[in-house]
Design a protein around this motif. Structure first.
Motif, mmCIF file in Angstrom:
data_model
loop_
_atom_site.group_PDB
_atom_site.id
_atom_site.type_symbol
_atom_site.label_atom_id
_atom_site.label_comp_id
_atom_site.label_asym_id
_atom_site.label_seq_id
_atom_site.Cartn_x
_atom_site.Cartn_y
_atom_site.Cartn_z
ATOM 1 N N LEU A 152 0.827 -1.204 0.000
ATOM 2 C CA LEU A 152 0.000 0.000 0.000
ATOM 3 C C LEU A 152 0.860 1.253 0.000
ATOM 4 O O LEU A 152 0.649 2.175 -0.801
ATOM 5 N N VAL A 153 1.853 1.293 0.867
ATOM 6 C CA VAL A 153 2.728 2.461 0.966
ATOM 7 C C VAL A 153 3.572 2.615 -0.299
ATOM 8 O O VAL A 153 3.776 3.730 -0.797
ATOM 9 N N ALA A 174 1.528 4.095 -3.041
ATOM 10 C CA ALA A 174 1.357 5.538 -2.812
ATOM 11 C C ALA A 174 2.561 6.302 -3.360
ATOM 12 O O ALA A 174 2.407 7.341 -4.012
ATOM 13 N N LEU A 206 -2.844 4.343 7.142
ATOM 14 C CA LEU A 206 -3.390 5.533 6.494
ATOM 15 C C LEU A 206 -2.727 6.811 7.004
ATOM 16 O O LEU A 206 -2.810 7.850 6.339
ATOM 17 N N VAL A 263 0.624 8.033 1.867
ATOM 18 C CA VAL A 263 -0.802 7.775 1.654
ATOM 19 C C VAL A 263 -1.588 9.077 1.761
ATOM 20 O O VAL A 263 -2.464 9.375 0.933
ATOM 21 N N LEU A 287 -5.848 4.721 -4.674
ATOM 22 C CA LEU A 287 -5.572 3.823 -3.556
ATOM 23 C C LEU A 287 -6.839 3.261 -2.925
ATOM 24 O O LEU A 287 -6.759 2.377 -2.065
ATOM 25 N N ILE A 307 -6.949 0.174 -0.329
ATOM 26 C CA ILE A 307 -7.222 0.416 1.090
ATOM 27 C C ILE A 307 -8.327 -0.495 1.589
ATOM 28 O O ILE A 307 -8.237 -1.079 2.681
#
Length: 272
Positions: A163-164, A167, A223, A228, A239, A243
């Motif tokens: 996820l990071v 981003a 988050l 993010v 995203l 998420i």
């Protein structure tokens, strides 16, 4: 006016998400207070916490220093710190809007200076010159960071990292280079301390701290990462699906329980 050496993009990176940051980020560990108090030779008369954010790293000193001053350039972050202070009501703690290389303190007046999760956003040479100016002889400087993501289970950590990383890819595509924050290499913290010539002794200290998390807080921690939040500020929805996938995976793992989460810290210490 922002003093030379400070980057506007680095300061503004933290605007607008002070509540998320304050709610989900880890508390500063008590272990560092014990180590730095011992290194300083006893209970500090004055601790300065520069790049203090919402005060999470300042309040840890509440019962262990005679006076604590948190220094933070971002208006939103320091506003939250002052709100927290008003709620706690500790008269020996204060927060000032300022910069790491232009501290409002007399030369030789500070016992301990800390940078929690913040030294990599500062220009190191001018910051360490100013640190050396305001520290008393035998005073202690400490820049400490936790590793991301914190340890819970490899599959959750892998999803956090993806996820990071996504981003960062989005930011690289959507934001002009001159509009991005400059994140310096944390791996150079210790060599920066040694090369400054300001300290008689330098060392890296490793330790761990455990905090209790539920699924909502673990997702919120992810988050709260600056990358993010920057994607949100850029108005991108790229995203959103990731998420929700991450949220579902974390909820399944925690299964309605609160679990221990391990934070690993690296603290670079210099004794003047």
């Amino acid at each position: 006016m922002i003093p030379e050496g400070n980057l506007k993009n680095n300061i503004e990176r933290f605007s607008g998400y002070e509540d998320v940051y304050d709610k989900y980020r880890p508390q500063a560990p008590q272990a560092l207070v014990q180590v730095l108090t011992n290194y300083a030779g006893g209970k500090p008369s004055l601790v300065m916490d520069i790049g203090c954010g919402t005060g999470l790293s300042s309040f840890v000193w509440k019962d262990d220093a005679q006076k604590i001053i948190g220094v933070e350039p971002n208006a939103d972050m320091i506003g939250k710190a002052r709100d927290n202070l008003h709620r706690i009501g500790a008269s020996h703690i204060s927060f000032v809007q300022g910069y790491s290389n232009q501290l409002d303190a007399a030369s030789g007046s500070v016992d301990v200076i800390t940078c929690s999760q913040s030294f990599h956003w500062m220009e190191p040479e001018s910051t360490l010159r100013e640190v050396a100016r305001v520290l008393r002889e035998g005073g202690v400087f400490a820049a400490y960071d936790c590793d991301w993501p914190p340890t819970i289970h490899w599959s959750i950590e892998e999803a956090y990292e993806r996820l990071v990383s996504k981003a960062d890819v989005i930011i690289a595509r959507l934001a002009q280079e001159e509009d991005r924050a400059l994140k310096r290499d944390k791996g150079k913290h210790l060599s920066n301390l040694k090369n400054s010539g300001a300290f008689r002794y330098c060392k890296e200290i490793l330790f761990h701290n455990i905090e209790r998390f539920d699924a909502e807080r673990y997702v919120g921690l992810a988050l709260s990462q600056g990358g993010v939040q920057t994607v949100f500020k850029l108005g991108s929805s790229e995203l959103d699906e990731d998420i929700e996938t991450f949220r579902t995976r974390v909820a399944q793992y925690f299964s309605g329980k609160s679990l221990d989460v391990l934070f690993s810290y690296r603290m670079r210490v210099g004794v003047k």
